[in-house]
Motif scaffolding. Sequence first.
Motif, PDB file in Angstrom:
ATOM      1  N   ILE A  10       4.785   1.265   5.153  1.00 27.23           N
ATOM      2  CA  ILE A  10       3.703   0.323   4.889  1.00 27.23           C
ATOM      3  C   ILE A  10       3.274   0.469   3.419  1.00 27.23           C
ATOM      4  CG2 ILE A  10       1.914   1.952   5.675  1.00 27.23           C
ATOM      5  CD1 ILE A  10       0.368  -0.508   6.734  1.00 27.23           C
ATOM      6  N   GLY A  11       3.087  -0.673   2.755  1.00 27.61           N
ATOM      7  CA  GLY A  11       2.656  -0.650   1.359  1.00 27.61           C
ATOM      8  C   GLY A  11       3.762  -0.400   0.359  1.00 27.61           C
ATOM      9  N   SER A  12       5.004  -0.333   0.827  1.00 32.04           N
ATOM     10  CA  SER A  12       6.104  -0.070  -0.106  1.00 32.04           C
ATOM     11  C   SER A  12       6.512  -1.309  -0.887  1.00 32.04           C
ATOM     12  CB  SER A  12       7.321   0.488   0.655  1.00 32.04           C
ATOM     13  OG  SER A  12       7.785  -0.439   1.616  1.00 32.04           O
ATOM     14  N   VAL A 141      -2.255  -0.067   0.371  1.00 32.28           N
ATOM     15  CA  VAL A 141      -2.730  -0.572   1.656  1.00 32.28           C
ATOM     16  C   VAL A 141      -4.254  -0.575   1.712  1.00 32.28           C
ATOM     17  CG1 VAL A 141      -2.670  -0.236   4.157  1.00 32.28           C
ATOM     18  CG2 VAL A 141      -0.614   0.162   2.803  1.00 32.28           C
ATOM     19  N   MET A 142      -4.884   0.436   1.133  1.00 30.81           N
ATOM     20  CA  MET A 142      -6.347   0.453   1.086  1.00 30.81           C
ATOM     21  C   MET A 142      -6.863  -0.758   0.309  1.00 30.81           C
ATOM     22  SD  MET A 142      -7.134   4.528   0.453  1.00 30.81           S
ATOM     23  CE  MET A 142      -8.907   4.258   0.204  1.00 30.81           C
ATOM     24  N   ALA A 143      -6.212  -1.075  -0.800  1.00 28.71           N
ATOM     25  CA  ALA A 143      -6.643  -2.211  -1.625  1.00 28.71           C
ATOM     26  C   ALA A 143      -6.352  -3.537  -0.946  1.00 28.71           C
ATOM     27  CB  ALA A 143      -5.948  -2.149  -2.986  1.00 28.71           C
ATOM     28  N   ALA A 148      -9.709   2.297   5.538  1.00 25.21           N
ATOM     29  CA  ALA A 148     -10.086   3.597   5.004  1.00 25.21           C
ATOM     30  C   ALA A 148      -8.841   4.453   4.811  1.00 25.21           C
ATOM     31  CB  ALA A 148     -11.057   4.292   5.963  1.00 25.21           C
ATOM     32  N   GLN A 149      -8.932   5.444   3.944  1.00 32.29           N
ATOM     33  CA  GLN A 149      -7.778   6.294   3.661  1.00 32.29           C
ATOM     34  C   GLN A 149      -7.245   6.948   4.932  1.00 32.29           C
ATOM     35  OE1 GLN A 149      -8.199   8.893   0.290  1.00 32.29           O
ATOM     36  NE2 GLN A 149      -6.539  10.238   0.922  1.00 32.29           N
ATOM     37  N   GLY A 150      -8.149   7.395   5.801  1.00 27.65           N
ATOM     38  CA  GLY A 150      -7.717   8.043   7.038  1.00 27.65           C
ATOM     39  C   GLY A 150      -6.938   7.106   7.950  1.00 27.65           C
TER      40      GLY A 150
END
Length: 202
Positions: A10-12, A141-143, A148-150
Amino acid sequence: MFTVGLTGGIGSGKSTVADLFAELGTPVIDTDAIAHELTAPAGAALGAIRASFGESVMQVDGTLDRAALRRRVFSDASARHQLEAILHPRIRQAVAQTLATLTGPYALIVIPLLVETGGYRGVLNRVLVVDCPEDLQVARVMARNGLAQGEVEAILAAQAGRPERLAAADDVILNTASPEALRTQVATLHRRYLALSTTPSS
């Protein structure tokens, strides 16, 4: 048809890479999009999900509460396997049906959980991994999703690790630099796949 499986954490940047291949004329089959259709209102998998997970993952209007389902499956491995057992056979069937309609030298199949499920190896000629460091995945992914980071780290923990994905790769795109660098890597691989798809050994 020669087929390339595109995967990555995810986010790659899988969607960005898939879009670049599509710009070059490559047919793209996105298993995430298929999953979304299967779980949409009147989707072929919605009834089975409701029967398995109950009303806690449904909205009052009868549509799927995607956020609730995501929290459930990423906090409970057995629930995740249960959902995969519902979705993956239906997704693979849809992929096969779509492939049968395509023409062209090769097709790209976007499969986020390719390494985890191992269910597509028989239909793929190559595996392409979009790679980047995990801290960059988390930040993206957070952006992008406002998680949240968790929450992002829980998703990463449920996916194959970076070394495991790279070990499964025939080809790797490193998505850490500029959009131009990414475009150049895609163009190089596109030429390679065109060549491989027209050789008798493919």
